[in-house]
Design a protein around this motif. Sequence first.
Motif, PDB file in Angstrom:
ATOM      1  N   GLU A   1       0.832  -1.202   0.000  1.00 46.19           N
ATOM      2  CA  GLU A   1       0.000   0.000   0.000  1.00 46.19           C
ATOM      3  C   GLU A   1       0.864   1.249   0.000  1.00 46.19           C
ATOM      4  O   GLU A   1       0.611   2.195  -0.749  1.00 46.19           O
ATOM      5  CB  GLU A   1      -0.920  -0.016   1.221  1.00 46.19           C
ATOM      6  CG  GLU A   1      -1.778   1.219   1.366  1.00 46.19           C
ATOM      7  CD  GLU A   1      -2.541   1.212   2.677  1.00 46.19           C
ATOM      8  OE1 GLU A   1      -2.791   2.319   3.201  1.00 46.19           O
ATOM      9  OE2 GLU A   1      -2.870   0.123   3.180  1.00 46.19           O
ATOM     10  N   ARG A   2       1.894   1.261   0.849  1.00 47.40           N
ATOM     11  CA  ARG A   2       2.789   2.416   0.924  1.00 47.40           C
ATOM     12  C   ARG A   2       3.533   2.615  -0.391  1.00 47.40           C
ATOM     13  O   ARG A   2       3.736   3.753  -0.825  1.00 47.40           O
ATOM     14  CB  ARG A   2       3.788   2.261   2.078  1.00 47.40           C
ATOM     15  CG  ARG A   2       3.196   2.081   3.467  1.00 47.40           C
ATOM     16  CD  ARG A   2       2.476   3.266   3.965  1.00 47.40           C
ATOM     17  NE  ARG A   2       3.395   4.373   4.197  1.00 47.40           N
ATOM     18  CZ  ARG A   2       3.079   5.440   4.884  1.00 47.40           C
ATOM     19  NH1 ARG A   2       1.896   5.555   5.438  1.00 47.40           N
ATOM     20  NH2 ARG A   2       3.928   6.414   5.023  1.00 47.40           N
TER      21      ARG A   2
ATOM     22  N   ARG B   1       2.446   1.673  -3.398  1.00 47.90           N
ATOM     23  CA  ARG B   1       1.443   2.160  -4.351  1.00 47.90           C
ATOM     24  C   ARG B   1       1.171   3.654  -4.156  1.00 47.90           C
ATOM     25  O   ARG B   1       0.894   4.365  -5.115  1.00 47.90           O
ATOM     26  CB  ARG B   1       0.131   1.387  -4.189  1.00 47.90           C
ATOM     27  CG  ARG B   1      -0.164   0.488  -5.349  1.00 47.90           C
ATOM     28  CD  ARG B   1      -1.529  -0.147  -5.268  1.00 47.90           C
ATOM     29  NE  ARG B   1      -1.418  -1.420  -4.550  1.00 47.90           N
ATOM     30  CZ  ARG B   1      -2.028  -1.703  -3.410  1.00 47.90           C
ATOM     31  NH1 ARG B   1      -2.837  -0.863  -2.854  1.00 47.90           N
ATOM     32  NH2 ARG B   1      -1.850  -2.867  -2.822  1.00 47.90           N
ATOM     33  N   ASN B   2       1.273   4.123  -2.915  1.00 47.44           N
ATOM     34  CA  ASN B   2       1.042   5.542  -2.622  1.00 47.44           C
ATOM     35  C   ASN B   2       2.235   6.417  -2.981  1.00 47.44           C
ATOM     36  O   ASN B   2       2.189   7.628  -2.782  1.00 47.44           O
ATOM     37  CB  ASN B   2       0.682   5.738  -1.153  1.00 47.44           C
ATOM     38  CG  ASN B   2      -0.672   5.161  -0.817  1.00 47.44           C
ATOM     39  OD1 ASN B   2      -1.488   4.926  -1.700  1.00 47.44           O
ATOM     40  ND2 ASN B   2      -0.916   4.923   0.457  1.00 47.44           N
TER      41      ASN B   2
END
Length: 153
Positions: free
Chosen positions: A72-73, A75-76
């Motif tokens: 997630e990190r 992808r961000n």
Amino acid sequence: MTYLSRLIVVLFVLFTPLSAFAVNPDEVLADPTLEARARALSAELRCMVCQNQSIDDSNAELAKDLRLLVRERIRNGDSDQAVLDYIVSRYGEFVLLKPRFSVKTVLLWGAPVLLVLAGGVSLLLFARKRTGKPTGSKLTADEQATLSKLLQK
């Protein structure tokens, strides 16, 4: 192939541990570059349940949550260092399989060097102490006479 060689091959296949990665297909990122970064970061992070496995190799639920958090990190748009810093801020330095060099870990990194140096100094002192000291016992009179006869020949 003989019976014995077939048996050896079968036993080899059965007892060879197969590499089983814990990353589930639903966790994998679509972009191969981002997935490679996620796998590299996951290999650096310790599973807090298993403790001697990376989160990449662990099947624990916490490891799965950490793998998802890493992805997630990424992808961000976080950098690798930012992802590691975020995880360390939540779980502490223990989550890193290879601890960072800092004031807190200087003893951890310096202990092997100190132990090797202490061992070398101990060996040197022990060897120096033993130098010049006679070993064994003195010859008896009969042994001394036999030795003198042998040396005169």
